[in-house]
Design an enzyme around this catalytic site. Sequence first.
Site, PDB file in Angstrom:
ATOM      1  CD  GLN A   1      55.626  38.668  16.323  1.00  0.00           C
ATOM      2  OE1 GLN A   1      55.500  37.516  16.728  1.00  0.00           O
ATOM      3  NE2 GLN A   1      56.736  39.085  15.736  1.00  0.00           N
TER       4      GLN A   1
ATOM      5  CB  CYS B   1      58.544  36.054  18.016  1.00  0.00           C
ATOM      6  SG  CYS B   1      60.307  35.908  17.673  1.00  0.00           S
TER       7      CYS B   1
ATOM      8  CG  HIS C   1      58.366  32.596  15.072  1.00  0.00           C
ATOM      9  ND1 HIS C   1      58.132  33.887  15.479  1.00  0.00           N
ATOM     10  CD2 HIS C   1      57.175  31.951  15.164  1.00  0.00           C
ATOM     11  CE1 HIS C   1      56.847  34.017  15.802  1.00  0.00           C
ATOM     12  NE2 HIS C   1      56.244  32.857  15.628  1.00  0.00           N
TER      13      HIS C   1
END
Length: 332
Positions: A131, A137, A277
Amino acid sequence: MALFGVLWFIFTVFSFVHLTPVILPEEEYQFKQWMSQFNNIYDTEEYYHRLRIFTENKREIDHHNAWKHSFTMGLNQFSAMTFEEFRKSFLLTEPQNCSATKGGHVSRAGPYPEFVDWRMKGNVVTPVKNQGYCGSCWTFSTTGCLESVNAIATGKLISLSEQQLIDCAQDFNNHGCMGGLPSQAFEYIKYNNGLMTEEDYPYKGHDDSCHFEPAFAAAFVLDSVNITSYDEKAMVDAVARLNPVSFAFEVTADFMHYKEGVYTSTQCKNTTDMVNHAVLAVGYGAEESGTPYWIVKNSWGTDWGMDGYFLIERGNNICGLAACVSYPLPLV
Ligand SMILES: *[C@@H]1O[C@H](CO)[C@@H](O)[C@H](O)[C@H]1NC(C)=O
Ligand SMILES: *[C@@H]1O[C@H](CO)[C@@H](O)[C@H](O)[C@H]1NC(C)=O
Ligand SMILES: *[C@@H]1O[C@H](CO)[C@@H](O)[C@H](O)[C@H]1NC(C)=O
């Protein structure tokens, strides 16, 4: 000689008062090796700043590895960053709206296999991506899941566009490099009538204007399915019977240095409001010692973790991993 003694005394007191780590030549040598391994070049001021942070991280890693833990830590591309810097660059910094109190996923009765790994079930998982410096993410978790769902349905594995989600999915509560959620991204793909390929809409890793072209849409979503928050058994059901699933969890400082083994933590929180995340569960299993784990695809490149993957303890909603789980139904 007396003067030297006085200076030494002042120096020592200063070191303790300010907790300034005295960096050993061997540590500086390791830093230089790490710099060349990860192609990092710093000017003089930055060099000493990064050397200090690297040394603190390296000592923490060595300390962790000196004791028996279910996972080991190691050097990676993040080794000269503080967790605060890491958090700002790579994690979701705002609480996400991901409380699925009643998800649409319906479990069947088991039994389930003891071990599932979609990477070994034909060609249905794309290689690990990276990323970069963007809180995207959620787009990689989304493409990873839809790539697999689509490949399982059609027999064709196509790498899909994260950048389209960064640039175009704002109407569904997503915020480009500032974060978003896979469930909201699946909704976007459904109502947008498709997602383009990685090749046709390549990754830039920063926010841009939307360049979606309907004629190039390559993967479609019939519906977005949530798994009821904290129902980790339903995650097993979905991964065993259907496909990999997108989930979110809370990353804390120790996770940055993960190298291999089954990650677990007592530092992280386990509620929907704390996840920061998003990743992809591609399978599960259990250690010989009995510890059950998830096999998870991350989006920090292949230098991180186990060739870009990690294992995390399964069954106890570790770090809120069962708080916010979803997958798409394919439209083929
Ligand atoms: C959560 O939902 C509310 C209401 O739809 C919205 O205003 C807010 O921006 C959302 N938060 C995030 C982080 O997307
Ligand atoms: C799935 O959960 C999200 C919150 O994470 C919610 O906004 C969405 O409406 C849910 N979708 C479905 C299909 O229930
Ligand atoms: C979160 O952790 C606490 C303390 O470890 C535990 O009591 C609680 O049941 C957990 N909640 C969820 C939703 O997993």
